[in-house]
Design a protein around this motif. Structure first.
Motif, PDB file in Angstrom:
ATOM      1  N   ARG A 184     -22.815 -10.841   7.932  1.00  0.00           N
ATOM      2  CA  ARG A 184     -23.580 -10.238   6.849  1.00  0.00           C
ATOM      3  C   ARG A 184     -23.478  -8.720   6.960  1.00  0.00           C
ATOM      4  O   ARG A 184     -23.964  -8.137   7.924  1.00  0.00           O
ATOM      5  N   LEU A 185     -22.858  -8.098   5.987  1.00  0.00           N
ATOM      6  CA  LEU A 185     -22.761  -6.641   5.951  1.00  0.00           C
ATOM      7  C   LEU A 185     -23.950  -6.115   5.171  1.00  0.00           C
ATOM      8  O   LEU A 185     -24.082  -6.347   3.969  1.00  0.00           O
ATOM      9  N   GLN A 186     -24.837  -5.410   5.861  1.00  0.00           N
ATOM     10  CA  GLN A 186     -26.031  -4.871   5.238  1.00  0.00           C
ATOM     11  C   GLN A 186     -25.935  -3.356   5.158  1.00  0.00           C
ATOM     12  O   GLN A 186     -25.741  -2.687   6.179  1.00  0.00           O
ATOM     13  N   MET A 187     -26.081  -2.828   3.935  1.00  0.00           N
ATOM     14  CA  MET A 187     -26.007  -1.384   3.721  1.00  0.00           C
ATOM     15  C   MET A 187     -27.264  -0.918   3.010  1.00  0.00           C
ATOM     16  O   MET A 187     -27.722  -1.551   2.056  1.00  0.00           O
ATOM     17  N   SER A 188     -27.821   0.192   3.497  1.00  0.00           N
ATOM     18  CA  SER A 188     -29.066   0.702   2.937  1.00  0.00           C
ATOM     19  C   SER A 188     -29.018   2.223   2.849  1.00  0.00           C
ATOM     20  O   SER A 188     -28.676   2.898   3.832  1.00  0.00           O
ATOM     21  N   GLN A 189     -29.334   2.756   1.667  1.00  0.00           N
ATOM     22  CA  GLN A 189     -29.432   4.201   1.449  1.00  0.00           C
ATOM     23  C   GLN A 189     -28.204   4.931   1.963  1.00  0.00           C
ATOM     24  O   GLN A 189     -28.301   5.991   2.588  1.00  0.00           O
ATOM     25  N   THR A 190     -27.044   4.383   1.682  1.00  0.00           N
ATOM     26  CA  THR A 190     -25.803   4.974   2.164  1.00  0.00           C
ATOM     27  C   THR A 190     -24.839   5.218   1.018  1.00  0.00           C
ATOM     28  O   THR A 190     -24.881   4.513  -0.006  1.00  0.00           O
ATOM     29  N   ASN A 191     -23.990   6.212   1.199  1.00  0.00           N
ATOM     30  CA  ASN A 191     -22.897   6.486   0.262  1.00  0.00           C
ATOM     31  C   ASN A 191     -21.566   6.064   0.878  1.00  0.00           C
ATOM     32  O   ASN A 191     -20.542   6.718   0.704  1.00  0.00           O
TER      33      ASN A 191
END
Length: 204
Positions: A184-191
């Motif tokens: 699971r690739l989780q991305m948060s508040q990232t560009n």
């Protein structure tokens, strides 16, 4: 030639020679190749001995135990390279590689395969190293945990047999040809920028 001109010439030559004497030792220390294990017994020992712009070259083989299974660049602008991409690191728990001391793109990790049972593969916190052509595998634990980073990851594979997470929080990292099979690739508040990446079985 007048005496004053001769004096200026002598002084000028002396200054240049003095500068060469001062500069040469620093240049000689930079851009060395430190060999593991023939010169340094562990990967961390090579890192600890390295100066900016040095390369720690790790010979093909299997590395484990203290000084190998958990390595830290300690903020150094050096390259740590598995020769011919054939350096394998085995561990049981912990974090294989940690970047957390202001590393920049000049801190390079390349050509390794990391495999362990429990723990994290690589942690990158508030810094931006370069990681190329590496494999990180864990049975249980985050293979990637990246926060506030502008790192560049190229040709990296993250494997996990329990479907834990790869986490990216904040920053603007570049992931080029990075593979996340069964994670699971989780991305948060990232560009974050993903180029030709593969994320499979990315279930919640």
């Amino acid at each position: 030639m007048h005496f004053s001109q001769q004096l200026r010439s002598v002084v000028g030559v002396g200054l240049v020679a003095g500068l060469l004497v001062l500069v040469a030792p620093a240049e000689a220390l930079a851009q060395r190749v430190l060999h593991v294990p023939s010169e340094y017994p562990t990967i961390q020992a090579g890192i600890d001995a390295a100066e900016p712009r040095d390369t720690v070259l790790v010979a093909p083989g299997v590395y484990e135990g203290v000084g190998n299974a958990e390595i830290d660049f300690n903020g150094k602008a050096i390259s740590v390279i598995g020769e011919n991409g054939q350096a394998q690191v085995w561990g049981e728990s912990g974090t294989f590689v940690r970047f957390h001391s202001g590393e920049t793109s000049e801190s390079v990790l390349e050509g390794f395969s990391f495999e362990q049972e429990y723990g994290r593969g690589i942690v990158i916190e508030n810094c931006s190293p370069t990681v190329r052509n590496c494999v990180f595998g864990c049975v249980d634990g985050d293979t990637l945990h990246m926060t506030n980073s502008n790192s560049t990851l190229t040709g990296v594979s993250f494997r996990n047999w329990s479907s834990d997470d790869a986490v990216i929080i904040g920053g603007a990292p570049i992931l080029d040809r990075v593979v996340f099979p069964g994670i699971r690739l989780q991305m948060s508040q990232t560009n974050a920028v993903l180029v030709d990446c593969s994320v499979t079985d990315n279930s919640p």
